[in-house]
Design a protein around this motif. Structure first.
Motif, short mmCIF file in Angstrom:
data_model
loop_
_atom_site.label_atom_id
_atom_site.label_comp_id
_atom_site.label_asym_id
_atom_site.label_seq_id
_atom_site.Cartn_x
_atom_site.Cartn_y
_atom_site.Cartn_z
N GLN A 140 -18.02 -6.00 -0.74
CA GLN A 140 -18.62 -7.32 -0.50
C GLN A 140 -18.79 -7.55 0.98
O GLN A 140 -19.79 -8.14 1.41
CB GLN A 140 -17.78 -8.43 -1.14
CG GLN A 140 -18.46 -9.78 -1.13
CD GLN A 140 -19.76 -9.76 -1.89
OE1 GLN A 140 -19.87 -9.23 -2.99
NE2 GLN A 140 -20.80 -10.34 -1.29
N THR A 141 -17.85 -7.12 1.80
CA THR A 141 -17.95 -7.25 3.25
C THR A 141 -19.17 -6.49 3.76
O THR A 141 -19.91 -7.00 4.62
CB THR A 141 -16.67 -6.70 3.93
OG1 THR A 141 -15.55 -7.44 3.44
CG2 THR A 141 -16.75 -6.84 5.44
N MET A 185 0.82 -1.19 0.00
CA MET A 185 0.00 0.00 0.00
C MET A 185 0.87 1.25 0.00
O MET A 185 0.57 2.21 -0.69
CB MET A 185 -0.93 -0.05 1.22
CG MET A 185 -1.93 1.04 1.24
SD MET A 185 -3.11 0.81 -0.10
CE MET A 185 -4.37 1.89 0.40
N GLY A 189 -9.42 -4.78 -6.55
CA GLY A 189 -9.78 -5.98 -5.79
C GLY A 189 -10.05 -5.67 -4.33
O GLY A 189 -10.98 -6.21 -3.73
N GLN A 190 -9.26 -4.79 -3.76
CA GLN A 190 -9.45 -4.41 -2.36
C GLN A 190 -10.76 -3.66 -2.18
O GLN A 190 -11.48 -3.86 -1.19
CB GLN A 190 -8.28 -3.55 -1.88
CG GLN A 190 -6.98 -4.30 -1.84
CD GLN A 190 -5.80 -3.39 -1.50
OE1 GLN A 190 -5.95 -2.19 -1.41
NE2 GLN A 190 -4.64 -3.99 -1.30
N ILE A 191 -11.09 -2.79 -3.11
CA ILE A 191 -12.33 -2.03 -3.02
C ILE A 191 -13.52 -2.97 -3.18
O ILE A 191 -14.50 -2.87 -2.43
CB ILE A 191 -12.35 -0.91 -4.07
CG1 ILE A 191 -11.28 0.12 -3.75
CG2 ILE A 191 -13.73 -0.26 -4.16
CD1 ILE A 191 -11.05 1.15 -4.84
N ALA A 225 -13.64 -6.13 -2.45
CA ALA A 225 -13.73 -6.93 -1.23
C ALA A 225 -14.36 -6.13 -0.09
O ALA A 225 -15.16 -6.68 0.69
CB ALA A 225 -12.34 -7.41 -0.82
N ALA A 226 -14.02 -4.85 0.00
CA ALA A 226 -14.61 -4.01 1.05
C ALA A 226 -16.11 -3.89 0.85
O ALA A 226 -16.90 -4.00 1.80
CB ALA A 226 -13.95 -2.63 1.06
N LEU A 230 -5.92 -1.23 -6.91
CA LEU A 230 -6.78 -1.23 -5.73
C LEU A 230 -8.17 -1.80 -5.97
O LEU A 230 -8.95 -1.92 -5.04
CB LEU A 230 -6.91 0.21 -5.20
CG LEU A 230 -5.62 0.88 -4.76
CD1 LEU A 230 -5.90 2.30 -4.30
CD2 LEU A 230 -4.93 0.10 -3.66
#
Length: 67
Positions: A60-61, A1, A53-55, A57-58, A51
């Motif tokens: 989806q959480t 990051m 994939g991270q966004i 995933a966030a 970023l």
């Protein structure tokens, strides 16, 4: 990051330098502005690619936590 943030800062400084150079020279051409737009677009695409994939995933959480 941290590496991504350093890359973004370096690109922003590069774009700022290009903009300053364009201001110093009279009659900046459409080609120069086109290059600036292309550089900014490339930075945006790169950041989204890094970023994305991270966004996702966030989000989806959050969706999973909804009733």
């Amino acid at each position: 990051m941290e590496r991504v943030l350093k890359m973004i800062v370096a690109m922003q400084l590069g774009v700022a330098g290009l903009v300053e150079k364009a201001r110093e020279e009279r009659g900046a051409t459409a080609v120069e502005y086109g290059l600036l737009v292309a550089l900014i677009a490339a930075v945006i695409v790169g950041v989204v690619a890094i970023l994305g994939g991270q966004i996702a995933a966030a989000f989806q959480t959050v969706v999973d936590a909804l009733p």
